[in-house]
Design a protein around this motif. Structure first.
Motif, PDB file in Angstrom:
ATOM      1  N   HIS A  38    -119.692  13.642  31.986  1.00  0.00           N
ATOM      2  CA  HIS A  38    -120.501  12.452  31.682  1.00  0.00           C
ATOM      3  C   HIS A  38    -120.033  11.800  30.377  1.00  0.00           C
ATOM      4  O   HIS A  38    -119.852  10.587  30.298  1.00  0.00           O
ATOM      5  N   VAL A  39    -119.825  12.613  29.354  1.00  0.00           N
ATOM      6  CA  VAL A  39    -119.409  12.103  28.045  1.00  0.00           C
ATOM      7  C   VAL A  39    -118.024  11.464  28.129  1.00  0.00           C
ATOM      8  O   VAL A  39    -117.803  10.365  27.610  1.00  0.00           O
ATOM      9  N   LEU A  40    -117.090  12.125  28.787  1.00  0.00           N
ATOM     10  CA  LEU A  40    -115.723  11.593  28.867  1.00  0.00           C
ATOM     11  C   LEU A  40    -115.666  10.323  29.704  1.00  0.00           C
ATOM     12  O   LEU A  40    -114.991   9.365  29.328  1.00  0.00           O
ATOM     13  N   LYS A  41    -116.365  10.286  30.828  1.00  0.00           N
ATOM     14  CA  LYS A  41    -116.366   9.082  31.670  1.00  0.00           C
ATOM     15  C   LYS A  41    -116.926   7.876  30.919  1.00  0.00           C
ATOM     16  O   LYS A  41    -116.453   6.760  31.082  1.00  0.00           O
ATOM     17  N   PRO A  47    -111.876   0.161  34.596  1.00  0.00           N
ATOM     18  CA  PRO A  47    -111.083   0.444  35.798  1.00  0.00           C
ATOM     19  C   PRO A  47    -110.738   1.926  35.949  1.00  0.00           C
ATOM     20  O   PRO A  47    -110.790   2.469  37.043  1.00  0.00           O
ATOM     21  N   LEU A  48    -110.441   2.584  34.841  1.00  0.00           N
ATOM     22  CA  LEU A  48    -110.104   4.010  34.912  1.00  0.00           C
ATOM     23  C   LEU A  48    -111.356   4.825  35.233  1.00  0.00           C
ATOM     24  O   LEU A  48    -111.304   5.773  36.005  1.00  0.00           O
ATOM     25  N   ARG A  49    -112.497   4.437  34.674  1.00  0.00           N
ATOM     26  CA  ARG A  49    -113.759   5.120  34.952  1.00  0.00           C
ATOM     27  C   ARG A  49    -114.074   5.045  36.445  1.00  0.00           C
ATOM     28  O   ARG A  49    -114.469   6.026  37.054  1.00  0.00           O
ATOM     29  N   ASP A  50    -113.873   3.852  37.029  1.00  0.00           N
ATOM     30  CA  ASP A  50    -114.144   3.671  38.451  1.00  0.00           C
ATOM     31  C   ASP A  50    -113.207   4.535  39.290  1.00  0.00           C
ATOM     32  O   ASP A  50    -113.606   5.092  40.303  1.00  0.00           O
ATOM     33  N   LYS A  51    -111.964   4.651  38.855  1.00  0.00           N
ATOM     34  CA  LYS A  51    -110.989   5.457  39.582  1.00  0.00           C
ATOM     35  C   LYS A  51    -111.367   6.932  39.533  1.00  0.00           C
ATOM     36  O   LYS A  51    -111.258   7.645  40.540  1.00  0.00           O
ATOM     37  N   VAL A  52    -111.820   7.403  38.382  1.00  0.00           N
ATOM     38  CA  VAL A  52    -112.210   8.804  38.223  1.00  0.00           C
ATOM     39  C   VAL A  52    -113.478   9.089  39.002  1.00  0.00           C
ATOM     40  O   VAL A  52    -113.617  10.127  39.629  1.00  0.00           O
ATOM     41  N   THR A  53    -114.430   8.157  38.976  1.00  0.00           N
ATOM     42  CA  THR A  53    -115.699   8.333  39.659  1.00  0.00           C
ATOM     43  C   THR A  53    -115.510   8.344  41.175  1.00  0.00           C
ATOM     44  O   THR A  53    -116.179   9.071  41.885  1.00  0.00           O
ATOM     45  N   GLY A  54    -114.545   7.575  41.647  1.00  0.00           N
ATOM     46  CA  GLY A  54    -114.259   7.567  43.082  1.00  0.00           C
ATOM     47  C   GLY A  54    -115.007   6.558  43.763  1.00  0.00           C
ATOM     48  O   GLY A  54    -115.625   6.121  44.465  1.00  0.00           O
TER      49      GLY A  54
END
Length: 54
Positions: A38-41, A47-54
């Motif tokens: 949660h903290v890192l996201k 755009p990178l957050r969305d990619k990591v979240t899926g």
């Protein structure tokens, strides 16, 4: 707030964290991983957050 981190201090802190994580139960480790994720996201660019979240 641009702070430089001493490499030796960072390594020392990571070793201490690793030792602490060894002593956690599975449930505590899962909670820690969820919190850390949660903290890192939250600090990733959109755009990178969305990619990591899926």
């Amino acid at each position: 707030m641009d702070q430089k981190v001493d490499t030796e201090e960072l390594v020392s802190r990571l070793w201490k964290l690793a030792d602490a994580l060894k002593n956690l139960s599975r449930d505590q480790l899962r909670q820690f991983i969820a919190w850390l994720t949660h903290v890192l996201k939250a600090r990733l660019p959109g755009p990178l957050r969305d990619k990591v979240t899926g």
